[in-house]
Design a protein around this motif. Structure first.
Motif, PDB file in Angstrom:
ATOM      1  N   ILE A  27     104.396  21.845  40.487  1.00 28.58           N
ATOM      2  CA  ILE A  27     103.054  22.401  40.326  1.00 28.58           C
ATOM      3  C   ILE A  27     102.001  21.311  40.474  1.00 28.58           C
ATOM      4  N   GLN A  28     102.300  20.103  40.024  1.00 32.53           N
ATOM      5  CA  GLN A  28     101.349  18.990  40.201  1.00 32.53           C
ATOM      6  C   GLN A  28     101.224  18.618  41.673  1.00 32.53           C
ATOM      7  N   ARG A  29     102.328  18.580  42.360  1.00 33.35           N
ATOM      8  CA  ARG A  29     102.317  18.213  43.779  1.00 33.35           C
ATOM      9  C   ARG A  29     101.542  19.226  44.618  1.00 33.35           C
ATOM     10  N   GLU A  30     101.665  20.507  44.271  1.00 33.79           N
ATOM     11  CA  GLU A  30     101.022  21.549  45.064  1.00 33.79           C
ATOM     12  C   GLU A  30      99.562  21.776  44.673  1.00 33.79           C
ATOM     13  N   ALA A  31      99.215  21.570  43.398  1.00 35.32           N
ATOM     14  CA  ALA A  31      97.881  21.959  42.926  1.00 35.32           C
ATOM     15  C   ALA A  31      96.868  20.832  42.942  1.00 35.32           C
ATOM     16  N   MET A  32      97.293  19.597  42.761  1.00 36.16           N
ATOM     17  CA  MET A  32      96.327  18.514  42.551  1.00 36.16           C
ATOM     18  C   MET A  32      95.450  18.255  43.778  1.00 36.16           C
ATOM     19  N   VAL A  33      96.017  18.292  44.978  1.00 39.59           N
ATOM     20  CA  VAL A  33      95.217  18.013  46.182  1.00 39.59           C
ATOM     21  C   VAL A  33      94.139  19.066  46.395  1.00 39.59           C
ATOM     22  N   PRO A  34      94.435  20.378  46.325  1.00 42.94           N
ATOM     23  CA  PRO A  34      93.349  21.366  46.460  1.00 42.94           C
ATOM     24  C   PRO A  34      92.281  21.225  45.374  1.00 42.94           C
ATOM     25  N   GLY A  38      88.034  20.385  45.510  1.00 38.17           N
ATOM     26  CA  GLY A  38      87.073  21.360  45.017  1.00 38.17           C
ATOM     27  C   GLY A  38      87.435  22.797  45.285  1.00 38.17           C
ATOM     28  N   ARG A  39      88.672  23.065  45.728  1.00 43.89           N
ATOM     29  CA  ARG A  39      89.084  24.433  46.028  1.00 43.89           C
ATOM     30  C   ARG A  39      89.404  25.199  44.745  1.00 43.89           C
ATOM     31  N   ASP A  40      89.259  26.510  44.794  1.00 44.08           N
ATOM     32  CA  ASP A  40      89.727  27.373  43.716  1.00 44.08           C
ATOM     33  C   ASP A  40      91.242  27.524  43.848  1.00 44.08           C
ATOM     34  N   THR A 204      88.284  32.866  48.078  1.00 38.47           N
ATOM     35  CA  THR A 204      89.709  32.996  48.401  1.00 38.47           C
ATOM     36  C   THR A 204      90.436  31.759  47.870  1.00 38.47           C
ATOM     37  N   PRO A 205      91.277  31.923  46.845  1.00 37.06           N
ATOM     38  CA  PRO A 205      91.881  30.747  46.227  1.00 37.06           C
ATOM     39  C   PRO A 205      93.116  30.268  46.972  1.00 37.06           C
ATOM     40  N   VAL A 206      93.507  29.040  46.666  1.00 41.97           N
ATOM     41  CA  VAL A 206      94.805  28.534  47.104  1.00 41.97           C
ATOM     42  C   VAL A 206      95.843  29.076  46.123  1.00 41.97           C
TER      43      VAL A 206
END
Length: 439
Positions: A27-34, A38-40, A204-206
């Motif tokens: 979850i850290q690998r996938e969420a931190m970059v977006p 500044g992405r939702d 539209t979120p990631v």
């Protein structure tokens, strides 16, 4: 250090190293970059997978990069959590991550004096962690305004709905700026949770789903002990007597059962404390601190603690009573096998629990193994079937026995009892006669 952590501000990298983080979780690998961009984000991941760091670290980085100011009573980042324990846990992590930064953080929740929380907000806050009820109280007193919010996080959204926080969340959402970064995290994505996410996130979120088809943590060794109800406490003591059970969470169903069980265990030589919603915040904090420090071997907790307890090296989770909802079982056992460790989840199952066990096995899509070698094994509990096993049998009314052939049958009918007089008639004072001589 992994590449995703290398994207953080040097001060955050230093704090991450001290926390011992070397490899990011999925979850850290996938969420931190977006989040850094500044992405939702709408994330779904199991408990104990590192969601807190996944949103705290990039948000602290963004605040440091933007050089924003901190005005009294106007936080820049808001994190909403369903329980006091989870809010306190997030606050502790934030303090550790931001120890080399100049970003002030504060945690507010109910059950404690509100005045120190108002004083903290007056100093200017970068990140505010709050439970919905206490945040609304602070807003009502004019101590907190949400006009300057740059990013908002809704953590454990499904638990928010379970606890009836939807009206409070709606009141908070209308006070937030339209232009903001919105982060939404939940362990499950039911239709109700998805509807809340759509009202919470306007762009539209990631979307991130980490193992959505595997609702239990595979590192947890799950096992069932079938036992008669009257032997359940004796079996619990037998389990706790093992030297491997040095940090254990026991889940009963009711609050009064938690208090009684904690007293019994302490009396029998197993240091225990109870944790439930009727406890004061001071008592709840003492119980968690005693459990973390090792002074308390057993934490007897209701489902308020199924999420929000992040204690390392929990060796066993014991379901003294099975939960009413299968999803709660998953959250309970997720208190062990955290941070890559292994753990054991035991369920003490009586005959009336068989239906609940079937629902759990259906939800996790596996049959839980059971142990017939434990000393109080009950075949009656193991073989109990159907709905009849889930409730006590009804008392049968005694039927009049049929008279034997040739026996005369009385034709007399029972004389009905006279109706009972009303209370006011039975207790009327006798009328007094006229005073004076009678003619």
């Amino acid at each position: 250090m992994s590449q995703v952590f290398d994207l953080l501000h040097p001060q955050l990298q230093r704090a991450v190293k001290e926390k011992g983080y070397t490899t990011p979780t999925p979850i850290q690998r996938e969420a931190m970059v977006p989040i850094l961009k500044g992405r939702d984000v709408m994330g779904c991941a199991q408990t104990g997978t590192g969601k807190t760091a996944a949103f705290c670290l990039p948000l602290l980085h963004r605040l440091e990069q933007q050089h924003v100011g901190f005005r009294p009573g106007r936080p820049r980042v808001l994190v909403l959590a369903p329980t006091r324990e989870l809010a306190a846990q997030i606050g502790e992590h934030l303090q550790a991550y931001a120890k080399y930064q100049k970003t002030p953080c504060a945690t507010v929740f109910g059950g404690v004096n509100i005045n120190p929380q108002i004083d903290a907000l007056k100093k200017g806050i970068g990140v505010l962690v709050a439970t919905p009820g206490r945040l609304l109280d602070l807003m009502g007193q004019g101590a907190c305004q949400l006009n300057d919010i740059l990013a908002v996080v809704l953590d454990e959204a499904d638990r928010m709905l379970d606890m009836g926080f939807l009206p409070d969340i709606k009141k908070i959402l209308v006070r937030l700026p339209q232009r903001r970064q919105s982060l939404f995290f939940s362990a499950t994505l039911s239709p109700e949770v998805t509807e809340l996410a759509q009202s919470f996130i306007r762009t539209t979120p990631v979307e991130i789903r980490i193992d959505p088809g595997v609702p239990t943590v595979e590192r947890i060794r799950q096992q069932v002990y079938f036992v008669d109800k009257e032997n359940k406490y004796a079996l619990l003591k037998w389990v706790l007597d093992s030297p491997k059970c040095f940090r254990v969470i026991v889940f009963p169903r009711m609050k009064h059962g938690a208090d009684r069980l904690a007293k019994q265990l302490t009396r029998d030589g197993f240091p225990a404390m109870a944790l439930h919603g009727d406890k004061s915040q001071g008592a709840r904090t003492r119980a968690l601190e005693g459990f973390r420090s090792g002074k308390v071997q057993v934490l007897v907790a209701t489902d308020i603690a199924a999420r929000g307890i992040d204690v390392d090296d929990v060796t066993h989770v014991i379901n003294y009573d099975l939960p009413d909802e299968p999803e709660t079982y998953v959250h309970r056992i997720g208190r062990t096998a955290r941070a890559g460790a292994e753990g054991v989840a035991l369920s003490l199952v009586c005959a009336h629990d068989r239906n609940a066990l079937r629902e759990i096995e259906k939800f996790i899509r596996k049959t839980l193994p059971w142990d017939a070698e434990q000393p109080l094994h009950s075949d009656a509990a193991r073989t109990a079937m159907g709905a009849a096993a889930s409730r006590p049998p009804k008392q049968a009314h005694a039927r009049p026995q049929r008279a034997a052939a040739g026996t005369p049958v009385s034709s007399k009918k029972p004389v009905p009892k006279a109706p009972k007089q009303p209370f006011y008639q039975r207790h009327q004072r006798p009328k007094r006669g006229p005073v004076g001589p009678q003619k």
